[in-house]
Structure formats: structure tokens, C-alpha cells
Design a protein around this motif. Structure first.
Motif, mmCIF file in Angstrom:
data_model
loop_
_atom_site.group_PDB
_atom_site.id
_atom_site.type_symbol
_atom_site.label_atom_id
_atom_site.label_comp_id
_atom_site.label_asym_id
_atom_site.label_seq_id
_atom_site.Cartn_x
_atom_site.Cartn_y
_atom_site.Cartn_z
ATOM 1 N N UNK A 78 -71.700 -84.799 51.136
ATOM 2 C CA UNK A 78 -72.269 -85.671 50.107
ATOM 3 C C UNK A 78 -71.336 -85.712 48.899
ATOM 4 N N UNK A 79 -71.114 -86.911 48.341
ATOM 5 C CA UNK A 79 -70.185 -86.997 47.198
ATOM 6 C C UNK A 79 -70.679 -86.251 45.961
ATOM 7 N N UNK A 80 -71.984 -86.154 45.792
ATOM 8 C CA UNK A 80 -72.524 -85.461 44.621
ATOM 9 C C UNK A 80 -73.015 -84.057 44.975
ATOM 10 N N UNK A 81 -72.394 -83.445 45.971
ATOM 11 C CA UNK A 81 -72.803 -82.113 46.412
ATOM 12 C C UNK A 81 -72.694 -81.095 45.274
ATOM 13 N N UNK A 82 -71.575 -81.101 44.565
ATOM 14 C CA UNK A 82 -71.374 -80.126 43.477
ATOM 15 C C UNK A 82 -72.399 -80.317 42.371
ATOM 16 N N UNK A 83 -72.695 -81.578 42.039
ATOM 17 C CA UNK A 83 -73.686 -81.839 40.989
ATOM 18 C C UNK A 83 -75.077 -81.369 41.416
ATOM 19 N N UNK A 84 -75.401 -81.536 42.698
ATOM 20 C CA UNK A 84 -76.698 -81.079 43.178
ATOM 21 C C UNK A 84 -76.828 -79.559 43.089
ATOM 22 N N UNK A 85 -75.775 -78.858 43.489
ATOM 23 C CA UNK A 85 -75.820 -77.400 43.425
ATOM 24 C C UNK A 85 -75.997 -76.923 41.990
ATOM 25 N N UNK A 86 -75.280 -77.540 41.065
ATOM 26 C CA UNK A 86 -75.422 -77.161 39.658
ATOM 27 C C UNK A 86 -76.820 -77.472 39.136
ATOM 28 N N UNK A 87 -77.382 -78.581 39.577
ATOM 29 C CA UNK A 87 -78.730 -78.949 39.153
ATOM 30 C C UNK A 87 -79.758 -77.942 39.673
ATOM 31 N N UNK A 88 -79.619 -77.522 40.912
ATOM 32 C CA UNK A 88 -80.560 -76.550 41.472
ATOM 33 C C UNK A 88 -80.449 -75.200 40.767
ATOM 34 N N UNK A 89 -79.248 -74.827 40.411
ATOM 35 C CA UNK A 89 -79.078 -73.570 39.679
ATOM 36 C C UNK A 89 -79.682 -73.675 38.277
ATOM 37 N N UNK A 90 -79.569 -74.839 37.672
ATOM 38 C CA UNK A 90 -80.146 -75.038 36.345
ATOM 39 C C UNK A 90 -81.661 -74.899 36.397
ATOM 40 N N UNK A 91 -82.283 -75.458 37.444
ATOM 41 C CA UNK A 91 -83.723 -75.328 37.606
ATOM 42 C C UNK A 91 -84.102 -73.859 37.798
ATOM 43 N N UNK A 92 -83.312 -73.145 38.576
ATOM 44 C CA UNK A 92 -83.594 -71.726 38.828
ATOM 45 C C UNK A 92 -83.502 -70.920 37.540
ATOM 46 N N UNK A 93 -82.493 -71.174 36.734
ATOM 47 C CA UNK A 93 -82.328 -70.431 35.488
ATOM 48 C C UNK A 93 -83.469 -70.690 34.508
ATOM 49 N N UNK A 94 -84.065 -71.865 34.585
ATOM 50 C CA UNK A 94 -85.155 -72.176 33.660
ATOM 51 C C UNK A 94 -86.378 -71.286 33.879
ATOM 52 N N UNK A 95 -86.442 -70.603 35.019
ATOM 53 C CA UNK A 95 -87.565 -69.719 35.309
ATOM 54 C C UNK A 95 -87.207 -68.250 35.130
ATOM 55 N N UNK A 96 -86.049 -67.964 34.586
ATOM 56 C CA UNK A 96 -85.662 -66.565 34.390
ATOM 57 C C UNK A 96 -86.608 -65.877 33.421
ATOM 58 N N UNK A 97 -86.950 -64.645 33.719
ATOM 59 C CA UNK A 97 -87.807 -63.829 32.873
ATOM 60 C C UNK A 97 -86.969 -62.802 32.125
ATOM 61 N N UNK A 98 -85.955 -63.274 31.447
ATOM 62 C CA UNK A 98 -85.062 -62.367 30.742
ATOM 63 C C UNK A 98 -83.979 -61.838 31.664
ATOM 64 N N UNK A 99 -83.122 -61.006 31.100
ATOM 65 C CA UNK A 99 -81.995 -60.475 31.860
ATOM 66 C C UNK A 99 -82.416 -59.436 32.880
ATOM 67 N N UNK A 100 -83.615 -58.859 32.723
ATOM 68 C CA UNK A 100 -84.023 -57.800 33.633
ATOM 69 C C UNK A 100 -84.425 -58.336 35.007
ATOM 70 N N UNK A 101 -84.881 -59.578 35.076
ATOM 71 C CA UNK A 101 -85.316 -60.113 36.366
ATOM 72 C C UNK A 101 -84.983 -61.604 36.415
ATOM 73 N N UNK A 102 -83.805 -61.894 36.903
ATOM 74 C CA UNK A 102 -83.373 -63.275 37.019
ATOM 75 C C UNK A 102 -83.769 -63.849 38.373
ATOM 76 N N UNK A 103 -83.935 -65.161 38.392
ATOM 77 C CA UNK A 103 -84.156 -65.867 39.654
ATOM 78 C C UNK A 103 -82.789 -66.190 40.262
ATOM 79 N N UNK A 104 -82.725 -66.165 41.591
ATOM 80 C CA UNK A 104 -81.421 -66.295 42.248
ATOM 81 C C UNK A 104 -81.436 -67.424 43.265
ATOM 82 N N UNK A 105 -80.223 -67.847 43.636
ATOM 83 C CA UNK A 105 -79.985 -68.780 44.740
ATOM 84 C C UNK A 105 -79.019 -68.125 45.718
ATOM 85 N N UNK A 106 -79.212 -68.403 47.003
ATOM 86 C CA UNK A 106 -78.302 -67.887 48.017
ATOM 87 C C UNK A 106 -78.119 -68.929 49.108
#
Length: 728
Positions: free
Chosen positions: A428-456
Motif C-alpha cells: 500500500x502506498x500509504x503503509x508508513x502513514x497507516x503504521x504511524x497513525x495506529x501508533x498514535x492511537x495506541x499512545x493516546x491510551x498510555x497510562x503514564x510511563x509505567x504502563x504503556x500500550x504497545x504494538x507488535x
């Protein structure tokens, strides 16, 4: 001879007057010339002789004297006249001074020749006063006027002298005005009413100060004791919850049946939370929980990314399982099948479009054969022309659905998302943008530095990308993923191929400290059972021990810890579901295979397979020991050593022959650990003293834990692994 005091003599007693070198009982100095001089230093800085004040000058001492004043009468010309009228006895002037009676004064032995002349002189009261205040060290005399004497007694001319807070001292000129003051003092003390602190409750203040100080000391002591108690016994480097901890992958339909319908469910997972703790699991990875037709047989045909398969339960059951795991400090990672879902969307889009085209053709049918053929060609051409646009609309819709699905599951308590099948979207031509967008959504749910949400994601994503042509996509994956899933192939390449695979993966993912950690696995929902792959069935536990000593994050597929095998179907009766033969139900007892998964009178959705009893009998506790060791030993759980702005691997792999493989883990200033594994089918006796000398056994299947082991003649049975802490 004694001269009687006449009754008319004036005798005045004044309190606290300084008369230097004058004895109250001695006679007056007969010299008419009286000296009042300071030493040279004081005279040079504080001259006493000043110009006479005006005639109308009223000296402060002229007021009515009060208690504490040096004189009780005014020293003025009038008083001088009164003093001049004192009677003279036997030619000697008799004076009445403060606290002195001029009686019985003996003649001056040194000035006998001058007595007759001085006796006839007129009495000078000023000189008499000065004679009383004469300094013993004076060598010359200066005659003073009465006005000058008044000036000397005025505080206006003694401002250079040191003053106390409540006394105005007037010192004799003899000591230079320096304390201790021995001269004339005119003092007026302040009233006690001027000091407010005199009326304070001093007993109460003392008690408050005492107990306040005691309380402060007790508080400081408690703080010190608390800090000492809470001091960590070890200063190990910190790591996040997904780094170096043990993952456990679960297929919910085959783990535990709680509602007794023959199919595992989410509540069964929540009820078995204690089991995860017993084997040292820190993260549970849920695989394939989404709605699909004929679930669980067709678990891979996902129809919706936010809907749970009804046989597994509802969203409330999902929240129950997540909460039960979180109470035991176990995180939850959810597999999100991105590629299977998009594949199903594409198939449904094509099917719907084909049905719509057939309906249109039937509506516009014309009974002329030539025209029909022409119409069919036009329809085919039109479908071909509109296909890219339809696929593009579908992909845009799928992108939004994936983003919404990630947000939905994170809201429901999930700690991480595994993007399954992401490798099929790299074109997909916008593959990199999609990955960055998904990571941005994941970070928005972080509960501080002690328990971050992750992608794999899978290592296949990086393997399918070209480093030079797809550099932006590669960078997007490496900078936005937290874990890269890698399958260890222990069969095809042997132990030498296994060593090469580990070195290759580490070389790629160790270039930068910010790159993702490695997530190792030897069995999963996409592979055959680990026990069924190895030449020795019981070697599955040895393989897990080897995996848990690698740098990164290890993962265990459910049942591998008890040696669960693939379902055997020699007659081909279940050939239609051959893709599920590795998903047989979990064994919860060692004596009766399959017992404990569901009720005894119910048939599970898939028949039970066999498991090796010597592993299922409790030897899976070895996994708990290694999991605890990973938590405590930085040499094992750390991903590497960061030095000189470079992340250096803290492992070393060695092979001995074709069956024995050794992994050494080290960390600066700490003990090193090694795991020695025999993946062959024969018992091996090796002399490894040229590599290692000896150490303490940390994990073993033969009861040698805690014993010292010598590498001189090391015996390893087929399918056996040993974890040893090397002596420094």
C-alpha cells in the motif's frame, strides 16, 4: 587633729556616682587646680572641652531629678554660690560632696610649703568637683568654667560612648569611654510594661517547644527507618512490562470450558488466572476471539474486528477475563487479524458486486443474441474499469475499521495489539502513514510511563521490505513497533541453523537502542505443535528453556509446557479440519488426558490429543523458576548492554557437535548464566572445561537444582537442558 563638723554644713548624699581615684574616707586633694583629662588616644578622638553654650541654654540636668539620676540638685551657678558659702575650718575648705564628708582631712605631706597660700584662697566649687573626678594618670591641669562642667555632665557630649539598651552610660574619661564603665552614669530604666514578652505564658511555651522538638526528632527517625526499609536490595536496571517477560499465547476455544458447552470461553480464561501465575506468565496473548461463521473450526474467516464470537461470550465476559488477569499483574495482548479481515472484505465485495451485476443483466435482457454478446462484453469491460476504484474504497473503509478496532479494544482494557498479517499490506502506498497513525492511537491510551500500550507485528514485515527501496516503510516499522515476533526454526536447519537465525535477527534489531525488542516463539496458532516437531517428544520443555535464555521476550503456546501433541488422524476422518489439529483442548490433569477441560460427559469441539506424562506431572514448574530468574537477573532479561552510544548484545551462542547448543548471557559486574541443551536423540557426555569451569545448577529436570556442577564430564540426556550460574 580632727575637726568637728558644724551643724550648718551641707552634706548631700547622691547615689551611684563615679569618682575616679577618690576614697570616700580620705581627705580632699588640697591642690586648688583640678585636672580632668583623658588619655591621649581618647582625647584625640573625643575632645571634652567644647564651646560654652549660650547663656540661655538650659541643661537637661536642670530638671527636677528623679530616681536613678546621679545628682539630686541642679549644678548651676546658683548652686555654686551655695557651695561657696560653706564654712572654712582651720584654713581648709570643707566641702560636702556626694557620699563624702570633708572631715578629719589630714594635711598634704608633699605640699606643706603651699598650705598657707592655698588656705587663704577663695573656695572654687568647680575646681572642687573636678578634683573629685581627677584621673590618677593626669600630669597637667586645665581650669574649667562652670558652664564647661555642665557640658561635661551632659549626655549630648557622650554620644560616642557605648550605650546599652536601657542605660545611658557616662564613663570617666580615664578609661577612654570603654566598658567596663566606672564613671558617672545617668540611668533611667524602662518600665516592664514596655516589654510584651514579660506577660507571655512561658511555662506553656517551654512545654510546647520541648514536645515540638521531640515530635520532630521522632518524625525524622520514622522517615529514616522507612527509607531504610524501602531501600531496594538490588540496583538492577529497569525494563518495561513487555521487555524480557514471559508471554503465553492462548487459543480461547481450547483452553478452558466454563459454561459446559464443549468449547472454551473467555470466562474460563479468567478463572484460570491463578495457573498463569503459577508458571510465571506476565502477559497473556489472546488469539482469534472474533466472530466468524462456524467458529471455532473457521476461526480464520473473520467477519468483524469488534465483535466477539458468541460461543466465547460477550464483551462483559471479555472484561471479566481482563480484570481477573490485571488483578494478578498480568497484562493482555490481543491478536488483531488485519490481513484475514481485509481478505474477507475483498471476497464479500466481489460477491456482492457479482450479484448486483447479474440482477442488472436480468433486468436489461434483450432477446437478440448479437446484442446480448455485445452487452456481456461491455459489462465485463465496465467491471474491469471500476475494480480499482472499488478496491480503493474498500481499503479506505478497512483502514478506518482497523483504527476504530484498535481504539475499541484499548478502551476495553487491552494492553497491546498484535497486527496479524501486516506483511500483506506493505504494498500500500500509504503503509508508513497507516503504521504511524495506529501508533498514535495506541499512545493516546498510555497510562503514564509505567504502563504503556504497545504494538507488535511479525518479522515477515521486515523480511518482505527492501531496505533501500522501502526505507520509509522500514523506518516506520522500526520506530513504531514495540515487539517483532520471530519464529525459531529448530527443525529445518538444526542447531547450526538455529544459531545463524538468532545472530541474523539480533544483528538487524540491535542497531539502535530504540528499535523493537524481539518476541521469540517456537510454536503458535500458525505452526505445528512443538512436541510433534522434535525428534524426542519430551524435548519441548528443553526447547522452552533454551528460548527463555535468549535476549528478548520469550513466548509459550498453550500446552507446550506439558508436551501437548497434535491431534492424530490416521484414518482421515477429520481431514476437513486439518488446520486445527494443533489446537486440541488443554490437559488439566496428568492422569486423565482431556479431563478438566469440560465436563466428563461432554464431547469437546475437538478430540483430546496425548501429552507426555513426565512433563505434565509437574515438570512445567521449571518454567516458573526460569521466569523468576528472568525477573531477578539482568544478565538474562536485559536486551543488551548500552555502551558508547551503541547497543551491544549480551549473549554468545556456541555449538558442540550436531546436537548440543550453549547460550551464555552476561552483564557487567554480575554473574553470567548458561543454558546447555541437547536436541539430539542420544545421550551426550562432553568435556566443556575448556569453555567453562563450573557453576551452580539453577534449573534442571533431575533434581540437581542448587548443586555445583563441573563441566569436565557433563552428561546430557536426549531432550534435556540445564541452566547454570557460572562462578566469577
Amino acid at each position: 587633729m580632727s575637726v568637728p563638723v558644724e551643724s550648718g554644713m551641707i552634706t548631700t548624699i547622691l547615689p551611684e556616682v563615679c569618682y575616679p581615684n577618690v576614697d570616700a574616707t580620705a581627705g580632699l586633694v588640697p591642690s586648688p587646680v583640678i585636672e580632668f583629662l583623658a588619655d591621649e588616644e581618647a582625647a584625640s578622638t573625643c575632645p571634652l572641652l567644647t564651646p560654652s553654650p549660650p547663656a540661655e541654654f538650659e541643661h537637661p540636668l536642670s530638671i527636677t531629678p528623679t530616681t536613678g539620676m546621679a545628682y539630686e540638685r541642679q549644678i548651676s551657678p546658683t548652686s555654686i554660690d551655695e557651695l561657696s558659702s560653706l564654712p572654712v575650718l582651720n584654713g581648709n575648705a570643707t566641702l560636702g560632696f556626694v557620699g563624702l564628708a570633708a572631715t578629719d582631712m589630714p594635711p598634704n605631706e608633699h605640699n606643706d610649703s603651699r598650705n598657707s597660700q592655698e588656705a587663704t584662697q577663695e573656695f572654687n566649687p568647680t575646681s572642687s568637683v573636678q578634683s573629685v573626678m581627677e584621673s590618677s594618670s593626669s600630669s597637667s591641669s586645665v581650669m574649667q568654667e562652670p558652664t564647661v562642667c555642665a557640658q561635661l555632665l551632659s549626655s549630648h557630649h557622650y554620644q560616642h560612648l557605648t550605650k546599652a539598651s536601657d542605660v545611658d552610660p557616662f564613663a570617666c574619661q580615664e578609661n577612654g569611654g570603654k566598658p567596663p564603665l566606672t564613671g558617672l552614669q545617668l540611668a533611667v530604666r524602662k518600665s516592664p510594661d514596655d516589654f510584651c514578652f514579660i506577660d507571655w505564658n512561658w511555662p506553656l511555651i517551654r512545654k510546647f517547644s520541648f514536645w515540638g522538638a521531640i515530635s520532630l526528632l521522632v518524625a525524622c527517625l520514622c522517615i529514616v527507618i522507612t527509607l531504610i526499609v524501602r531501600l531496594p536490595t538490588k540496583c538492577n536496571p529497569q525494563h518495561d512490562w513487555w521487555q524480557g517477560t514471559l508471554f503465553y499465547e492462548v487459543f480461547p476455544a481450547s483452553f478452558k470450558d466454563e459454561n459446559s458447552d464443549g468449547i472454551g470461553d473467555l470466562r474460563g480464561i479468567g478463572r484460570q488466572a491463578e495457573y498463569f501465575t503459577s508458571i510465571g506468565v506476565k502477559v497473556v496473548r489472546l488469539n482469534s476471539i472474533f466472530y466468524a461463521e462456524h467458529y471455532p473450526e473457521n476461526y480464520d474467516q473473520v467477519q468483524n474486528l469488534t465483535e466477539i464470537a458468541p460461543v466465547l461470550g460477550t464483551i462483559k465476559d471479555f472484561n471479566y477475563a481482563v480484570n481477573m488477569l490485571h488483578k494478578r499483574n498480568i497484562s493482555v495482548v490481543l491478536d488483531l487479524p488485519v490481513s484475514p479481515y481485509i481478505k474477507q472484505l475483498t471476497l464479500r465485495e466481489k460477491e456482492n458486486q457479482a450479484e448486483a451485476d447479474i440482477d442488472n443483466e436480468r433486468t436489461n435482457w434483450i432477446p437478440f443474441m448479437d446484442f446480448i454478446m455485445e452487452n456481456e462484453n461491455e459489462t465485463e469491460n465496465r467491471l474491469s474499469a471500476e475494480a480499482p476504484n472499488r478496491i480503493k474504497r474498500m481499503e479506505i473503509q478497512s483502514d478506518n475499521m482497523i483504527t476504530n478496532a484498535i481504539s475499541y479494544w484499548l478502551k476495553n482494557g487491552v494492553d497491546g495489539i498484535y497486527l496479524k498479517g501486516l506483511e500483506y499490506l506493505i504494498d500500500e502506498p500509504d503503509f508508513a502513514a497507516q503504521v504511524r497513525e495506529w501508533k498514535k492511537v495506541t499512545k493516546s491510551f498510555n497510562q503514564g510511563l509505567e504502563h504503556e500500550k504497545i504494538l507488535m507485528c511479525s518479522m515477515d514485515v521486515l523480511n518482505d521490505l527492501d531496505v533501500e527501496e522501502d526505507s520509509r516503510k522500514v523506518t516506520a516499522v522500526l520506530n513504531n513497533m514495540d515487539l517483532i515476533d520471530v519464529r525459531l526454526d529448530i527443525i529445518n536447519g538444526g542447531i547450526k541453523g538455529l544459531k545463524k537465525q538468532v545472530d541474523t535477527v539480533v544483528k538487524v534489531l540491535y542497531k539502535e537502542p530504540s528499535y523493537p525488542w524481539i518476541h521469540w516463539h517456537m510454536g503458535s496458532i500458525d505452526t505445528k505443535r512443538l512436541t510433534s516437531q522434535l525428534p524426542i517428544a519430551n524435548a519441548s520443555l528443553a526447547a522452552i528453556m533454551f528460548e527463555m535464555m535468549l535476549p528478548g521476550t520469550p513466548s509459550v503456546f498453550y500446552g507446550d509446557e506439558i508436551g501437548l501433541e497434535d491431534l492424530k488422524d490416521p484414518d482421515g476422518e477429520r481431514r476437513d479440519i486439518s488446520h486445527t489439529h494443533h489446537l486440541s483442548p488443554m490437559h488439566w490433569t496428568a492422569q486423565y488426558p482431556g479431563l478438566g477441560f469440560t465436563l466428563t460427559d461432554l464431547l469437546p469441539w475437538l478430540p483430546s490429543s496425548s501429552a507426555w506424562s513426565n512433563v505434565a506431572a509437574g515438570h512445567q514448574k521449571i518454567i516458573q523458576l526460569l521466569s523468576r530468574l528472568r525477573d531477578e537477573a539482568p544478565s538474562i532479561y536485559m536486551n543488551g548492554v548500552y555502551k558508547d552510544h551503541e547497543n551491544l548484545p549480551n549473549y554468545d551462542i556456541k555449538t558442540v557437535g550436531n546436537d548440543i547448543i550453549i547460550v551464555e548471557r552476561s552483564y557487567p559486574r554480575l554473574h553470567s548464566y548458561v543454558v546447555v541443551s541437547n536436541f539430539g536423540s542420544q545421550t551426550q557426555i562432553k568435556d566443556l572445561s575448556s569453555i567453562y569451569y563450573g557453576g551452580e545448577v539453577m534449573a534442571d529436570l533431575r533434581g540437581r537444582i542448587g548443586h555445583y556442577l563441573d563441566f569436565h564430564a557433563l552428561t546430557l540426556f536426549a531432550g534435556e537442558s540445564l541452566v547454570i550460574k557460572l562462578h566469577k
